[in-house]
Design an enzyme around this catalytic site. Structure first.
Site, mmCIF file in Angstrom:
data_model
loop_
_atom_site.group_PDB
_atom_site.id
_atom_site.type_symbol
_atom_site.label_atom_id
_atom_site.label_comp_id
_atom_site.label_asym_id
_atom_site.label_seq_id
_atom_site.Cartn_x
_atom_site.Cartn_y
_atom_site.Cartn_z
ATOM 1 C CD GLU A 287 -30.171 -3.797 40.946
ATOM 2 O OE1 GLU A 287 -30.112 -3.216 39.852
ATOM 3 O OE2 GLU A 287 -29.586 -4.853 41.203
ATOM 4 C CG ASP B 116 -29.216 -10.186 38.458
ATOM 5 O OD1 ASP B 116 -29.727 -10.114 37.333
ATOM 6 O OD2 ASP B 116 -28.462 -9.315 38.928
ATOM 7 C CD GLU C 239 -25.013 -8.268 34.954
ATOM 8 O OE1 GLU C 239 -26.117 -8.166 34.369
ATOM 9 O OE2 GLU C 239 -24.815 -7.852 36.111
HETATM 10 C C1 BDP Z 1 -28.344 -6.687 37.206
HETATM 11 C C2 BDP Z 1 -27.289 -5.779 36.666
HETATM 12 C C3 BDP Z 1 -27.615 -4.314 36.808
HETATM 13 C C4 BDP Z 1 -29.004 -4.067 36.260
HETATM 14 C C5 BDP Z 1 -30.001 -4.959 36.969
HETATM 15 C C6 BDP Z 1 -31.399 -4.897 36.381
HETATM 16 O O1 BDP Z 1 -26.082 -6.071 37.337
HETATM 17 O O2 BDP Z 1 -26.638 -3.584 36.108
HETATM 18 O O3 BDP Z 1 -29.363 -2.738 36.392
HETATM 19 O O4 BDP Z 1 -29.616 -6.300 36.841
HETATM 20 O O5 BDP Z 1 -31.769 -5.840 35.702
HETATM 21 O O6 BDP Z 1 -28.136 -7.924 36.598
HETATM 22 O O7 BDP Z 1 -32.114 -3.937 36.591
#
Ligand code: BDP
Length: 614
Positions: free
Chosen positions: A210, A283, A311
């Site tokens: 990301e 996720d 989340e």
């Molecule tokens: C996702 C989240 C994000 C996190 C990412 C992670 O939306 O904010 O940075 O995972 O785990 O679930 O790195």
């Protein structure tokens, strides 16, 4: 790189024998039971367990011997240095960086005592999307102040490290793990940390994920990046937790990517590197099948990453007791094969640390399961209810435990049953937006990538005719998941694209079954309100009672919103009538599409506020 079998064996022994023994305890029965332990931490855990038994009115009639299943039981705080918490719904960060190290809030010790009460032995203080500034001397002094508070509670401090820190705060032209200057920089940094914090635990790293920097930016592998850090921290006994949460746009099915990237590296990681793998392959969805990577890295130390913060399960507004989800994982992934367990914390500076009073049960359950994953979710819920809510009748205790046990399945039902996933609103991940399509968004961030609904059917074909993610699973799962007849209903649309009118094993059509799940989820939230109200007389803390009651109302409204929005949207695609049992939608699809919560992507400090915005 290493003689794998031997290294793995030795590492497992180190994890499960030496460290575990150090933390284990015995409680000898008698009029005043005696705690015996080989270390102060073991004694503390033993005393805490004895306190728990006393509070629960349980007598020690036989000797109790206990040692943790996992040597690493670690909270991951996604706390930023500006005081916000990514995906945090319990106020601001508990760590007041501006005041530290001069002012040390008494809440830090309170937090550590709560962790020690359930055996959590480590905490990563900052967000995996890490600011390099945490590694400056200014911040390290603050970290030291926290480490000093946590030490007597058996809690080690860890930090999330930004892989590009040598560039960002070290002034180097690159962060290539094979560049000697980079290695020297990290070596000096680690030395500085250990001078301040002699028992520092190590680093957690989110790399090439990301948008975060990582070794791949310099043509190196994850193993090369992790091993470089592992080698500089090894002399001090530190570890590297290297996250496997990687995926890039346009490539293979997102659910396959962590496996595709990490499986070929099995055996290449040093034995003080632990690859930290999210419980499911996508996720933290309300329900995912287990991540196949967790069971297919025999030459590598691995640990599951769970998400305690909700989340994707209603933030701090919804009751979602997560122990059933985590126990489900351990029914597929044997705890003995894992070096530890991490949980993304749901803690903030809210008056009770978690905002939703029941969210404390998830913090509690994470610790209890990390110590002993064979404990049943019901037993843990029973302990927590008796210790924290203290209802004055057994009937209310039973009722509340039952609500908790049902709550996660209810969330799955009203949000995304039968293997659906990621139908969330873009960014904040709170409400439903199966239609969501913001300009310029990555395809694999959009709900349609996951639900694939069309006039024929719905679901992601992950069999051999589709992305073939099933082949990443070992037998018997690969076979079971690949077969539309044998695939468990809860994973059906995760692995298959199923026709709307196809009959599933219950004899219903898929459309009927989907409608049933949504309807059941909504009904459950209405029953939660009744159940809770029926306990009113037995809950002495009236403020807590009212707080929960208010959130349950929000949850029930949200459940209807989810059901209506998803079913109306799917109906628009399939053109089918609703079965009779479906209650009429409160609003039209267009009205649902127009809902804008006006909250930012990552943080929602006061969950309850959301309601007034709808
Ligand atoms: C996702 C989240 C994000 C996190 C990412 C992670 O939306 O904010 O940075 O995972 O785990 O679930 O790195």
């Amino acid at each position: 790189m290493k003689s794998l079998v031997i290294v793995y064996f030795v590492a497992v022994c180190l994890c499960f024998t030496a460290v575990a023994n150090d933390e284990s305890y015995r409680i000898l029965p008698g009029a005043s039971p005696v705690v015996e332990a080989a270390s102060p931490t073991g004694r503390l855990y033993g005393e805490n367990h004895l306190k728990r038994l006393k509070a629960l009115g349980i007598e020690v009639s036989d000797t109790i011997v206990s040692s943790p299943a996992f040597s690493l039981r670690i909270l991951n705080h996604w706390d930023n240095l500006d005081g916000t918490v990514e995906r945090g719904y319990a106020g601001k960060s508990l760590w007041n960086w501006d005041e530290l190290p001069a002012k040390v809030s008494p809440r830090y010790a309170e937090y550590a005592a709560m962790c020690a009460a359930v055996g959590i032995n480590g905490t990563v203080l900052n967000n995996v999307n890490a600011s390099s500034n945490i590694l400056t001397y200014e911040y390290l002094e603050k970290v030291k102040a926290l480490a000093d508070v946590f030490r007597p509670y058996g809690m080690k401090v860890y930090l999330s490290a930004n892989f590009a820190a040598p560039m960002q705060i070290g002034g180097l032209p690159d962060a290539d793990p094979l560049n000697k200057d980079v290695v020297v920089w990290w070596g000096d940094k680690v030395k500085e940390i250990y001078q301040l914090i002699p028992d520092f635990g190590g680093f957690l790293v989110k790399a090439n994920s990301e948008g975060q920097p990582g070794p791949c930016d310099f043509g190196r592998s994850h193993a090369q990046g992790a091993n470089m850090l592992a080698s500089v921290i090894r002399p001090y006994g530190g570890i590297i937790m290297w996250r496997a949460f990687v995926y890039s746009p346009g490539d293979a099915d997102r659910a396959k990517q962590a496996y595709l990237e990490f499986k070929p590296l099995d055996g290449e990681f040093e034995d003080n590197v632990i690859v930290q793998i999210k419980n499911g392959p996508v996720d933290f969805q309300p329900r995912e099948p287990f991540s196949p990577l967790l069971v297919d890295m025999p030459g590598t130390l691995t640990m599951p990453e769970l998400q305690i913060t909700q989340e994707y399960l209603g933030h701090s507004n919804h009751l979602a007791y997560l122990a059933p989800m985590w126990s489900e994982l351990f029914s597929f992934v044997s705890p003995e094969s894992q070096a530890g367990v991490a949980g993304v914390a749901n803690i903030g500076d809210s008056y009770n640390f978690t905002s939703h009073p029941f969210a404390r049960a998830n913090w509690y359950a994470f610790g209890r399961l990390a110590w002993d994953p064979s404990l049943s979710p019901e037993q843990i819920a029973r302990e927590w209810v008796a210790l924290e809510l203290k209802p004055s009748s057994k009937k209310s205790e039973d009722r509340i435990v039952d609500m908790m046990i049902r709550s996660r399945e209810a969330v799955v039902d009203y949000m995304m049953p039968m293997g659906l996933h990621h139908l969330f609103a873009f960014g904040h991940h709170y409400g439903p937006e199966p239609w969501c399509d913001p300009e310029g968004a990555r395809e694999d961030w959009l709900p349609r990538y996951y639900h694939r609904a069309d006039s024929v059917g719905i679901g992601f074909d992950r069999t051999q005719t589709g992305s073939d993610a099933v082949s990443q699973y070992p037998l018997p799962y690969s076979e079971e998941y690949a077969s539309i007849e044998k695939c468990p209903e809860e994973y059906l649309l995760w692995f298959h694209h199923v026709g709307w009118s196809d009959r599933i094993t219950t004899g219903e059509t898929l459309w009927e079954a989907l409608c049933h799940h949504y309807e059941r989820g909504v009904n459950e939230t209405e029953k939660f309100i009744e159940d809770w109200n029926a306990c009113e007389q037995d809950i002495a803390d009236k403020v807590l009672f009212a707080d929960v009651a208010e959130r349950l109302e929000i949850q029930a409204k949200d459940a209807r919103w989810w059901k209506d929005a998803c079913l109306l949207y799917f109906q628009e695609i399939n053109g089918l009538e609703f079965p009779d049992f479906v209650t009429p939608a409160v609003r039209t699809l267009d009205e649902y599409k127009a809902v804008d919560l006006g909250i930012d992507n990552f943080t929602c400090p006061s969950g309850k506020l959301l309601d007034s915005m709808r």
